[in-house]
Scaffold this active site. Structure first.
Site, PDB file in Angstrom:
ATOM      1  N   GLU A   1      26.935  50.500 -10.200  1.00 24.98           N
ATOM      2  CA  GLU A   1      26.635  51.768 -10.861  1.00 24.98           C
ATOM      3  C   GLU A   1      25.389  52.406 -10.258  1.00 24.98           C
ATOM      4  OE1 GLU A   1      25.177  53.403 -15.194  1.00 24.98           O
ATOM      5  OE2 GLU A   1      26.486  51.640 -15.151  1.00 24.98           O
TER       6      GLU A   1
ATOM      7  N   CYS B   1      34.049  55.225 -15.536  1.00 27.38           N
ATOM      8  CA  CYS B   1      33.836  55.473 -16.958  1.00 27.38           C
ATOM      9  C   CYS B   1      33.239  56.865 -17.152  1.00 27.38           C
ATOM     10  CB  CYS B   1      32.896  54.405 -17.533  1.00 27.38           C
ATOM     11  SG  CYS B   1      32.444  54.701 -19.255  1.00 27.38           S
TER      12      CYS B   1
END
Length: 512
Positions: free
Chosen positions: A321, A291
């Site tokens: 992440e 992203c």
């Protein structure tokens, strides 16, 4: 008006259901009627039934394919007969409750036939997509009118062991045992029946980063052909993963599982530089679905580390992440999960280093803010990110769930258990309800779909707040609404806090 009428064709079926409902005083609103075999008797009995809030038919049924075995339970999603179809929208709720009761239950279409079906006729019904057959459900579905209706059949015979066969005797014993356990679940289903209001939080479901990641995998499959390998889950939702698997995607935990030179997609959560280096060494054809908002945090981490700062990352241990961001700054980054973790930091200005802090993009904004404030109290010169790290979609969905939680008795968050943004929505909702109503804040539950909604949660509940994490397909929210609608009149209202129009470009490898 009686709460629930349960109809069975045979006396042995009625006795099995009644046995499961003993002692009767615990189920005073359930009445059992034996209606006789066949559609004609069922139609005559249906015309004589007393009024009730809900109507169910249960008993034995025949499987139309070998995927169902004696003792398995089919909850009809629809009843078919003579070209007509009667939907049973609450079927996922009922099937989920049966599974939690220990029964092997599934959902699917049920056909009502005029007589016993065997041989080629059974195969023909199976080819039309039906799962099981009986002789009574359709007239009762017709008689239900607008009332909640359920058809639950316990399989007693299969194509390999037809009804008039000695091999079916053992199946009948298993089916009778299962049928005795269906009664209490039907009682719980009836107790959940009633009119409701559903408050839909908006925005909800997919964000631009998730839509981009899914499209990347789909385009890679279209351009390069299957298989396309994906490191970790592309987004944290099992329904998305299974859908892409059906198209030819192969999900792996480690690049060592990927053949050399294969097309490989990095997930939306990002990866550490070491992963990129390994992919390059093995000659993998990489398409990066990270992203852009996660990539921003990676870039900030590199910038702070390059000037010698201690990089404090606010996030949750083990999340992909977090692993990717810390991998950008080996030896220069430290993870803190809460305010206590800030107090435990040993490095800082006293050692001649500056301090900078960043945030995982999917955290609850209020909690992350408290931890960031703790960092600034401990290190007054600490520098934060350029712009908010918590992504716009996370913030918007948290604002929206607050708006519905204030009015709801029950809040359902649709999402997978490994989805950070969905978990944060449950926490935000639990902190946002009106504690003065109904003796406390709303009940908040995370569900993967309608089958996870326990019927006891719905008993006496008249306002349901509904939202979904940013990696949850909107179709799952629609499925929950449809299932709730099968329990009685449903009023659906949307609580929109903002409009989202963010779009991200695709990587060059998969652009049109």
């Amino acid at each position: 008006m009686t709460g629930l009428i349960v109809c069975t064709a045979l006396g042995m079926e009625a006795r099995a259901v009644a046995r499961g409902l003993r002692p009767a005083r615990d189920h005073p609103r359930v009445r059992i009627f034996r209606i006789g075999m066949g559609p004609d008797r069922a139609a005559r009995a249906a015309a004589l039934l007393p009024p009730a809030a809900a109507l169910a038919v249960t008993g034995f049924g025949g499987a139309l394919h070998d995927g169902l075995r004696p003792g398995d339970v089919l909850v009809a999603t629809e009843v078919r007969s003579g070209g007509r179809v009667w939907p049973c929208p609450s079927a996922p709720l009922l099937a989920g409750e049966l599974v939690r009761a220990g029964l092997p239950a599934r959902t699917g279409p049920l056909v009502t036939a005029p007589g016993i079906v065997s041989g080629r006729a059974r195969l023909a019904l199976a080819r039309e997509g039906a799962c099981a057959v009986d002789m009574e459900s359709a007239p009762l579905a017709e008689a239900a009118g607008g009332r909640p209706f359920a058809a639950v059949r316990v399989i007693v015979d299969t194509p390999g062991a037809p009804l008039l066969n000695p091999a079916t005797v053992g199946g009948a014993v298993a089916a009778r045992r299962a049928l005795a356990r269906v009664g209490p679940v039907l009682a719980r289903w009836a107790a959940a029946v009633g009119p409701r209001r559903v408050l839909l939080a908006s925005p909800r479901s997919f964000c631009a980063g998730v839509e981009r990641a899914i499209e990347i995998v789909e385009r890679a499959l279209d351009r390069f052909g299957a298989p396309v390998y994906v490191r970790k889950q592309i987004v944290h939702n099992i329904h998305v993963v299974r859908g892409l698997e059906r198209l030819g995607a192969v999900f792996v935990d480690d690049l060592a599982e990927v053949p050399e030179g294969a097309v490989t997609v990095f997930s939306a959560h990002g990866v550490a530089p070491a992963v990129r280096e390994e992919a390059a060494r093995r000659g993998l054809r990489v398409v990066d679905a990270t992203c852009p908002l996660v990539a921003k945090v990676h870039a900030e981490a590199r910038r702070f580390a390059a000037r010698g700062d201690l990089v404090v990352l606010i996030g949750h241990a083990g999340h992909e992440e977090v692993e990717g961001v810390l991998g950008e700054v080996p030896g220069a980054g430290v993870l803190v999960e809460d305010e206590a973790g800030v107090e435990g930091l040993a490095e800082g200005p006293r050692t001649g280093r500056g301090v900078a802090y960043l945030t995982q993009t999917t955290l609850a904004a209020d909690e992350a803010g408290r931890v960031a404030a703790a960092v600034r109290r401990r290190f007054p010169d600490a520098e934060g990110p350029r712009g908010e790290d918590i992504c716009y979609a996370t913030t918007n969905r948290q604002r929206a769930v607050r708006a519905v939680a204030a009015e709801a008795d029950l809040v359902l968050v649709v999402g997978s258990a490994n989805s950070s943004n969905a978990l944060r929505l449950t926490e935000v909702a639990a902190r946002s309800g009106d504690a003065s109503r109904r003796g406390g804040a709303p009940l908040v539950r995370l569900v993967d779909g309608p089958g996870d909604v326990a019927l006891d949660w719905l008993r006496g509940v008249r306002t349901v707040g509904l939202t979904a994490g940013a990696s949850t397909p909107g179709s799952l929210v629609d499925a929950v609404v449809a299932a709730l609608g099968g329990l009685g009149p449903l009023e659906v209202e949307e609580r929109r806090v903002t409009e989202e129009n963010v779009e991200f470009t695709l990587p060059k490898e998969v652009r049109p």
